[in-house]
Design a protein around this motif. Structure first.
Motif, PDB file in Angstrom:
ATOM      1  N   ALA A   1     -13.526  23.784 -80.908  1.00 43.46           N
ATOM      2  CA  ALA A   1     -13.708  22.562 -81.703  1.00 43.46           C
ATOM      3  C   ALA A   1     -15.118  22.011 -81.493  1.00 43.46           C
ATOM      4  O   ALA A   1     -15.811  21.650 -82.453  1.00 43.46           O
ATOM      5  CB  ALA A   1     -12.664  21.518 -81.319  1.00 43.46           C
TER       6      ALA A   1
ATOM      7  N   SER B   1     -17.718  24.022 -83.249  1.00 41.43           N
ATOM      8  CA  SER B   1     -17.734  23.766 -84.698  1.00 41.43           C
ATOM      9  C   SER B   1     -18.437  22.441 -84.982  1.00 41.43           C
ATOM     10  O   SER B   1     -19.162  22.319 -85.975  1.00 41.43           O
ATOM     11  CB  SER B   1     -16.321  23.783 -85.279  1.00 41.43           C
ATOM     12  OG  SER B   1     -15.674  22.549 -85.117  1.00 41.43           O
ATOM     13  N   LEU B   2     -18.267  21.459 -84.091  1.00 46.61           N
ATOM     14  CA  LEU B   2     -18.953  20.175 -84.277  1.00 46.61           C
ATOM     15  C   LEU B   2     -20.471  20.340 -84.142  1.00 46.61           C
ATOM     16  O   LEU B   2     -21.237  19.571 -84.712  1.00 46.61           O
ATOM     17  CB  LEU B   2     -18.446  19.146 -83.263  1.00 46.61           C
ATOM     18  CG  LEU B   2     -17.010  18.667 -83.486  1.00 46.61           C
ATOM     19  CD1 LEU B   2     -16.521  17.846 -82.304  1.00 46.61           C
ATOM     20  CD2 LEU B   2     -16.903  17.859 -84.777  1.00 46.61           C
TER      21      LEU B   2
ATOM     22  N   THR C   1      -6.863  18.279 -82.169  1.00 43.01           N
ATOM     23  CA  THR C   1      -8.322  18.372 -82.060  1.00 43.01           C
ATOM     24  C   THR C   1      -8.940  19.174 -83.198  1.00 43.01           C
ATOM     25  O   THR C   1     -10.058  18.895 -83.614  1.00 43.01           O
ATOM     26  CB  THR C   1      -8.697  18.949 -80.675  1.00 43.01           C
ATOM     27  OG1 THR C   1      -8.330  17.990 -79.681  1.00 43.01           O
ATOM     28  CG2 THR C   1     -10.177  19.217 -80.553  1.00 43.01           C
ATOM     29  N   VAL C   2      -8.211  20.162 -83.707  1.00 44.05           N
ATOM     30  CA  VAL C   2      -8.773  21.019 -84.760  1.00 44.05           C
ATOM     31  C   VAL C   2      -8.280  20.617 -86.158  1.00 44.05           C
ATOM     32  O   VAL C   2      -9.082  20.343 -87.051  1.00 44.05           O
ATOM     33  CB  VAL C   2      -8.447  22.506 -84.484  1.00 44.05           C
ATOM     34  CG1 VAL C   2      -8.855  23.379 -85.668  1.00 44.05           C
ATOM     35  CG2 VAL C   2      -9.147  22.967 -83.212  1.00 44.05           C
TER      36      VAL C   2
ATOM     37  N   LEU D   1     -11.389  20.648 -88.585  1.00 48.57           N
ATOM     38  CA  LEU D   1     -12.587  21.328 -88.088  1.00 48.57           C
ATOM     39  C   LEU D   1     -12.576  22.801 -88.505  1.00 48.57           C
ATOM     40  O   LEU D   1     -11.536  23.410 -88.700  1.00 48.57           O
ATOM     41  CB  LEU D   1     -12.686  21.204 -86.563  1.00 48.57           C
ATOM     42  CG  LEU D   1     -12.811  19.781 -86.014  1.00 48.57           C
ATOM     43  CD1 LEU D   1     -13.035  19.808 -84.502  1.00 48.57           C
ATOM     44  CD2 LEU D   1     -13.944  19.017 -86.694  1.00 48.57           C
ATOM     45  N   ASN D   2     -13.786  23.332 -88.585  1.00 49.35           N
ATOM     46  CA  ASN D   2     -13.974  24.685 -89.119  1.00 49.35           C
ATOM     47  C   ASN D   2     -13.757  25.744 -88.023  1.00 49.35           C
ATOM     48  O   ASN D   2     -14.673  26.492 -87.685  1.00 49.35           O
ATOM     49  CB  ASN D   2     -15.383  24.782 -89.713  1.00 49.35           C
ATOM     50  CG  ASN D   2     -15.522  25.948 -90.652  1.00 49.35           C
ATOM     51  OD1 ASN D   2     -14.526  26.485 -91.155  1.00 49.35           O
ATOM     52  ND2 ASN D   2     -16.754  26.372 -90.869  1.00 49.35           N
TER      53      ASN D   2
ATOM     54  N   LYS E   1     -13.035  11.324 -89.289  1.00 51.60           N
ATOM     55  CA  LYS E   1     -13.182  11.462 -90.738  1.00 51.60           C
ATOM     56  C   LYS E   1     -13.257  10.094 -91.427  1.00 51.60           C
ATOM     57  O   LYS E   1     -13.600  10.009 -92.594  1.00 51.60           O
ATOM     58  CB  LYS E   1     -11.983  12.234 -91.312  1.00 51.60           C
ATOM     59  CG  LYS E   1     -11.938  13.678 -90.919  1.00 51.60           C
ATOM     60  CD  LYS E   1     -13.058  14.442 -91.596  1.00 51.60           C
ATOM     61  CE  LYS E   1     -12.865  15.937 -91.438  1.00 51.60           C
ATOM     62  NZ  LYS E   1     -14.020  16.695 -91.880  1.00 51.60           N
TER      63      LYS E   1
ATOM     64  N   ALA F   1     -15.635  12.849 -82.565  1.00 52.58           N
ATOM     65  CA  ALA F   1     -14.434  13.691 -82.579  1.00 52.58           C
ATOM     66  C   ALA F   1     -13.215  12.793 -82.685  1.00 52.58           C
ATOM     67  O   ALA F   1     -13.242  11.642 -82.263  1.00 52.58           O
ATOM     68  CB  ALA F   1     -14.336  14.535 -81.309  1.00 52.58           C
TER      69      ALA F   1
ATOM     70  N   CYS G   1     -19.395  21.580 -77.500  1.00 52.18           N
ATOM     71  CA  CYS G   1     -20.536  20.997 -78.203  1.00 52.18           C
ATOM     72  C   CYS G   1     -21.829  21.244 -77.405  1.00 52.18           C
ATOM     73  O   CYS G   1     -22.859  21.595 -77.978  1.00 52.18           O
ATOM     74  CB  CYS G   1     -20.300  19.508 -78.424  1.00 52.18           C
ATOM     75  SG  CYS G   1     -21.486  18.766 -79.538  1.00 52.18           S
TER      76      CYS G   1
END
Lengths: 306, 276
Positions: free
Chosen positions: A61, A64-65, A90-91, A96-97, B106, B113, B128
């Motif tokens: 995750a 991806s961020l 989380t995904v 998330l991609n 979002k 996150a 990250c």
């Protein structure tokens, strides 16, 4: 013959060569899931997190961020089971991609037995909003699905197997989430997913002796479920069967039945694991034991046609 | 360092936290109030590189609120920093509000996150940090974890990974307020010796008062300058419910809103505190 996990490993390596956005993660099973192929060529873009599947999904995750397209792999039971809540919260929740490519799904894991045989993962992943759930039937479809998953923006679960499967689909096959009519027959339609496409094809050979020629439809996309197309196909037939190397609860059979119940009610006969755990054995012996080999599928059809 | 300015931000943020939770009639005041100085230091102490007008600025530093139930402190800090208007904060936890009970990346800018399910933020931060390093960016990743949250096994999976991957662009901050829902952490599930645990996992450890800007800001600024191939954890000793006398060290205010009358007392206490 080639397992879909092997085709995945090759497809992932190809993607790695194509795009430096692709990163891969594994939880100490890279030789089995075949992410080892990617790891060998791109060690700086491969992260083995050790035996820690929940952490693997969280790290995926985070990657991806940071703008990468992570492919995270382990056995299906651990990806979909152990890390379910990580995938959900989380995904999938923020969409998330992250691509979760889980191998050793179903009973054909074989000798490892019930603890390692995931017959619930399609249900577990499909119930999560925002998820896309894909099940390739052969090596050709696996490669097409992995390429599709890379281009698609959002979370994807891909169900892969351990056992060798022959190439079934045409070389120029291109996955597009819709059902694929593999063989046109009459009266009876069988919707099959994953390795069961192959087993159903073998069963159809046996059924020729009984003058039975079912239509065989490959369902590689379990979510979003192609409801409209399935109803269109069913309309042209009198009997519906589903075949999956998965529990009949929450899998392809449930989805077909649910779809039909809402807009075209009719009886559906399920071929799958009937609310049971797996067990140790050779993959082919297990398929036979659970009635998922050619003879078992033939008998199921004959029983229901009587 | 303009300590006065930081204290002004802290006062404003505490006020907003009480206001929004009182208005929502639910939420988590205790663990929001304990983290105020930590977030103020990050966002107003010159620590984080960020641009409220360009929340997706690639070179920004990342802040992950792993203890997502402290959403009110994040929302009010981001509002104070200019990511969005303060006027919407009173819709916290209501239907159709972007201010969800736990942060939804979002629905609002500046949220890195979606968190709330405990134990996952450090893993996200590790991922990250790996990604930013792979991109050759100098950005730093900060993660704020609750102390009770450390009871989640996944935190220690992430702790192992951060060490294994030599992440000196990652700093974890523990809001060590000693309380969790069912009581004192040391009674529910003992965490001590906490610093030793992190050291044994291969992390550098720093302990400080989580309400003292003179300690937090320099520590966070120094945290960004590391190249020792080790992750750093800052154990920030805090007081749950800090700033509101009847909430301080009171377990019940982990996840309970104050009444309207209690809120009035809280506002007056914050004001008095400011006058001292």
């Amino acid at each position: 013959m080639k397992a879909t996990r092997e085709a995945y490993g090759e497809a992932l390596l190809d993607l790695g060569r194509l795009s430096d956005q692709v990163v891969a993660l594994d939880a100490d099973l890279s030789k089995s899931t075949k992410t080892s192929l990617f790891a060998k060529e791109f060690p700086e873009r491969f992260f083995d997190v050790g035996i820690a599947e929940q952490n693997m999904i969280g790290i995926a995750a985070g990657l991806s961020l940071a703008g990468f397209v992570p492919f995270a792999s382990t056995f299906a039971i651990f990806a979909s089971g152990r890390a379910w809540e990580q995938i959900r919260n989380t995904v999938a929740y923020p969409s998330l991609n992250v691509k979760v490519c889980a191998s050793h799904a179903g009973i054909t894991v074989g000798e490892d037995g019930a603890s390692h045989q995931s017959v619930e993962d399609i249900g577990l992943m499909s119930i999560i909003p925002n998820m896309t759930v894909l099940v390739p039937s052969d090596p050709i479809e696996t490669k097409s699905i992995i390429n599709w998953a890379f281009k698609y923006k959002g979370p994807v679960y891909v169900r892969l197997g351990r056992m060798g499967v022959p190439d079934l689909l045409p070389k120029d096959y291109s996955f597009d989430t819709k059902p694929y009519i593999f063989k046109k027959g009459k009266k009876i339609v069988i919707f099959a997913t994953g390795i069961m496409l192959w087993k159903c094809l073998e069963a159809i050979e046996l059924l020729k002796a009984y003058d039975i020629e079912p239509t065989l439809v490959n369902i590689p996309c379990l979510k979003p479920f192609p409801e409209k197309e399935i109803i269109e196909i069913v309309r042209e037939h009198d009997m519906v069967f589903t075949a999956e190397e998965h529990s009949i609860i929450g899998g392809l059979g449930s989805m077909v039945a649910s779809t039909l119940s809402r807009s075209y009610p009719m009886k559906v006969s399920f071929i799958g694991i009937n609310d049971k755990f797996g067990t140790s054995g050779k993959p082919n012996d297990l398929l036979s034991f659970y009635g998922l080999d050619a003879a078992g599928i033939r008998d199921k059809l004959l029983d229901n046609i009587k | 360092m303009d300590d006065l300015l930081l204290r002004e931000h802290a006062k404003n943020i505490r006020h907003l936290i009480i206001e929004m939770i009182t208005s929502a009639k639910s939420g988590h005041p205790g663990g929001s109030l304990s983290a105020v100085e930590i977030l103020v230091s990050l966002y107003f102490g010159g620590v984080l590189n960020y641009d409220p007008k360009n929340p997706s600025l690639e070179s920004r530093d990342r802040f992950f609120l792993s203890k997502g139930h402290a959403a009110p402190v994040l929302y009010s800090t981001l509002a104070e920093a200019g990511y969005f208007d303060k006027s919407g904060l009173d819709t916290l936890r209501q239907l159709n509000s972007p201010f969800q009970g736990h942060p939804d990346m979002k629905k609002l800018p500046g949220i890195e996150a979606s968190t709330g399910s405990l134990g996952q933020g450090l893993s996200i931060s590790v991922g990250c940090a790996l990604g930013l390093r792979l991109k050759g960016l100098k950005s730093h990743v900060f993660a704020l974890l609750g102390d009770g949250e450390l009871e989640e096994g996944q935190v220690w999976e992430a702790a192992m990974a951060a060490r294994q991957f030599k992440l000196d662009n990652l700093t974890a901050i523990i809001d060590r307020n000693n309380l969790q829902i069912d009581g004192f952490t040391e009674e529910v599930m003992s965490l001590e010796p906490l610093a030793d645990k992190w050291r044994s996992f291969g992390w550098s450890v720093l302990e400080l008062s989580g309400h003292d800007f003179d300690q937090i800001v320099p520590a966070l600024l120094n945290a960004k300058k590391r190249d020792d191939k080790k992750p750093l954890v800052i154990i920030a000793h805090t007081i749950k419910g800090k700033g509101v006398s009847f909430m301080e060290n009171i377990c019940d205010f982990h996840g309970k809103a104050p009444s309207e009358d209690q809120a009035k007392i809280a506002y007056s206490e914050l004001k008095e505190c400011d006058e001292q």
